[in-house]
Design an enzyme around this catalytic site. Structure first.
Site, PDB file in Angstrom:
ATOM      1  N   TYR A 283       0.682  -1.498   0.015  1.00 16.81           N
ATOM      2  CA  TYR A 283       0.049  -0.141  -0.092  1.00 16.81           C
ATOM      3  C   TYR A 283       1.151   1.385   0.010  1.00 16.81           C
ATOM      4  CZ  TYR A 283      -4.490   2.364   0.598  1.00 16.81           C
ATOM      5  OH  TYR A 283      -5.700   3.237   0.562  1.00 16.81           O
ATOM      6  N   TYR A 331      -1.413   5.091 -10.209  1.00 18.80           N
ATOM      7  CA  TYR A 331      -2.591   4.425 -10.858  1.00 18.80           C
ATOM      8  C   TYR A 331      -3.656   4.917 -10.501  1.00 18.80           C
ATOM      9  CZ  TYR A 331      -5.698   0.287 -11.224  1.00 18.80           C
ATOM     10  OH  TYR A 331      -6.832  -0.613 -11.527  1.00 18.80           O
TER      11      TYR A 331
END
Lengths: 384, 136
Positions: A283, A331
């Site tokens: 993450y 992204y």
């Protein structure tokens, strides 16, 4: 008996936005697509796991009920554990336990967010109630300020520089350039990161994740269904979780992520070592999140994170392919990225990733980090 | 457009003594009668040993900066007129760590490890307590 991820799906974005979707509709579409990917009928879903419902007050407080009703399901296993971005890695473990115990036969994990479209991204606007009144009244930017405090303490302790930290963002962008679905694909340099506006010292704008919409779904079942599945299943080999605080002032050690424990449990359960990991999805809410997770998981030693992320090690062609979509930094970051980390790990193990495919990937490690470094949950996924 | 107020703490039975003490110029902590550790924020049981033996204690109001950041953007409209401002984690002499705003002329003065002391304003809520650098 074991558990596999049988199907995955993500929602397409246009400039970081969902088009014509609500948080409910996007989860339903992703669920439908993930079940089609698995070759499992929608009506077979009897386990439902979700977290979030960003920007939806009222029914958002019971998102499991709202989502089950919308989907036309009556689940016999329901889990709405919300630990922020790590929720979905935790859900994988919870689903696996429920599947192994026979408490459900097909488990569906979903996430959806329209935070970019609704401009609803704000964790600072909530009234300072209960324990939050000793923390959120002091003007800390939520959440970048808390991560900045960890980054500063880490730099002061180990001598890491902003330029070293920036390598995480540079590598993420290089991966995003290979991902047609990524929002930001133009290559950047360390100097670009350092020249981007300071948000909360020492974190620059390009040290911080994007703010986008998004949605995803993951379908799990027991491995006795493997012969019937449409796509190549991926084995859930191990999982773990660890939760330490909700307010940054209560973090036990700003330089140590609890991924040390969640990852340790996940790897031990899988009978694997970090050296066995072919591709990692960690993450990346902020660049510092990745450095702390890498150390905690054992990819490098204490204080070595700044050196470790340099020299192209985590970029395309490097020895540790990391966040191969471009991650939250490049992204997308729909409030919580955790489910999309799992989607990418599965696709890497299946060999479906085109230009960004990691050759021969057999072991993937996925680590979700939630809150303000509050929570970590880790999954180890393998082929075969 | 009228200046927007900073979010005010929503006082409750457990927090009211802390905020009242701030208005009187005291930093109110708790100390556990069983394990002897100081505790912040106020709770009903000790988070260290879980005994039901916490009592109030006025802290020294002195500590050191554990980490810090400069908010270059406001945490909501109420903070807009203070940008840039320093938010730090302060390690109190008694042990607990808490978050607060360090008042400085120049944010570049701030460093980890510097001594700070509480600066009470007699106000309510988010301006009741600030921190300032303390000369050794």
């Amino acid at each position: 008996m074991g558990v596999v991820i049988a199907g995955v799906a993500e929602a397409p974005l246009v400039d970081g936005r969902l088009v014509g979707e609500t948080v409910l509709s996007v989860q339903a579409r992703c669920a439908r697509a993930a079940l089609d990917d698995a070759g499992i009928a929608f009506g077979e879903v009897d386990g439902l796991l979700t977290a979030g419902m960003w920007g939806v007050p009222g029914i958002g407080q019971m998102p499991g009920l709202a989502l089950a009703e919308y989907l036309g399901l009556e689940p016999r296993f329901l889990d709405t554990t919300n630990t922020g971005g790590s929720s979905f890695e935790a859900h994988v473990g919870h689903a696996a336990m429920a599947l192994e115990a026979g408490r459900c036969d097909v488990a569906l994990i979903t996430y959806g967010s329209t935070q970019r479209s609704l401009r609803s991204r704000s964790t600072g606007g909530n009234p300072p109630v209960l324990s939050a009144q000793y923390e959120t009244v002091w003007g800390l930017l939520a959440p970048p300020g808390a991560y900045a405090l960890a980054a500063r303490r880490y730099m002061d302790t180990y001598g890491m520089t902003s330029a070293q930290l920036a390598e995480v963002a540079v590598a993420a962008r290089a991966w995003a350039a290979r991902n047609p679905a990524a929002m930001m694909r133009e290559p950047i340099t360390v100097d670009d990161v350092l020249a981007s506006p300071m948000i909360s010292d020492p974190l620059h704008q390009l040290d911080c994740c994007l703010v986008t919409d998004g949605g995803a779904a993951v379908v799990l079942c027991r491995d006795d269904r493997v012969p019937d599945l449409r796509s190549r299943p991926v084995r859930v080999a191990g999982w773990g979780e660890r939760h330490t605080h909700i307010h940054i002032a209560r973090m036990p050690d700003l330089t140590r992520s609890s991924a040390e424990h969640s990852g340790g449990d996940a790897l031990a359960m899988a009978g694997l070592d970090v050296a066995d990991v072919d591709v990692a999805q960690l993450y990346d809410s902020f660049t510092i999140t990745v450095v702390l997770a890498l150390e905690a998981l054992g990819f490098c030693g204490r204080g070595e994170g700044g050196d470790f992320v340099g020299g192209g090690r985590i970029a395309p062609g490097g020895s540790l392919p990391l966040n191969t979509t471009g991650g939250g930094l490049s992204y997308c970051h729909p409030g919580m990225l955790g489910l999309l980390l799992l989607v990418e790990a599965v696709r890497q193990l299946r060999g479906e990733c085109g230009d960004r495919q990691v050759a021969g990937a057999e072991v993937a490690l996925v680590n979700g980090t939630g809150g303000v470094l509050s929570s970590n949950a880790t999954c180890v996924l393998t082929n075969g | 457009m009228a200046e927007e107020a900073k979010p005010q703490p929503v006082e409750d039975d457990e927090s009211a003594p802390f905020w009242a003490a701030c208005r009187e110029g005291r930093l109110l902590l708790q100390r556990c009668g069983a394990c002897g550790k100081a505790v912040f924020y106020p709770r009903s049981i000790c988070p260290h040993c879980h005994a039901d033996a916490l009592g109030p204690e006025t802290g020294s109001g002195r500590g050191t900066i554990h980490s810090w950041t400069v908010s270059r953007r406001p945490a909501g409209p109420g903070w807009a007129d203070e940008v840039p401002y320093v938010v730090a984690l302060v390690d109190l002499e008694e042990g607990p760590r808490l978050l607060g705003v360090v008042e400085v002329d120049d944010p570049d003065e701030v460093r980890t490890g510097l001594a700070v002391e509480a600066d009470f304003r007699g106000d309510d809520g988010p301006t009741a307590l600030r921190w300032r650098l303390r000369q050794p």
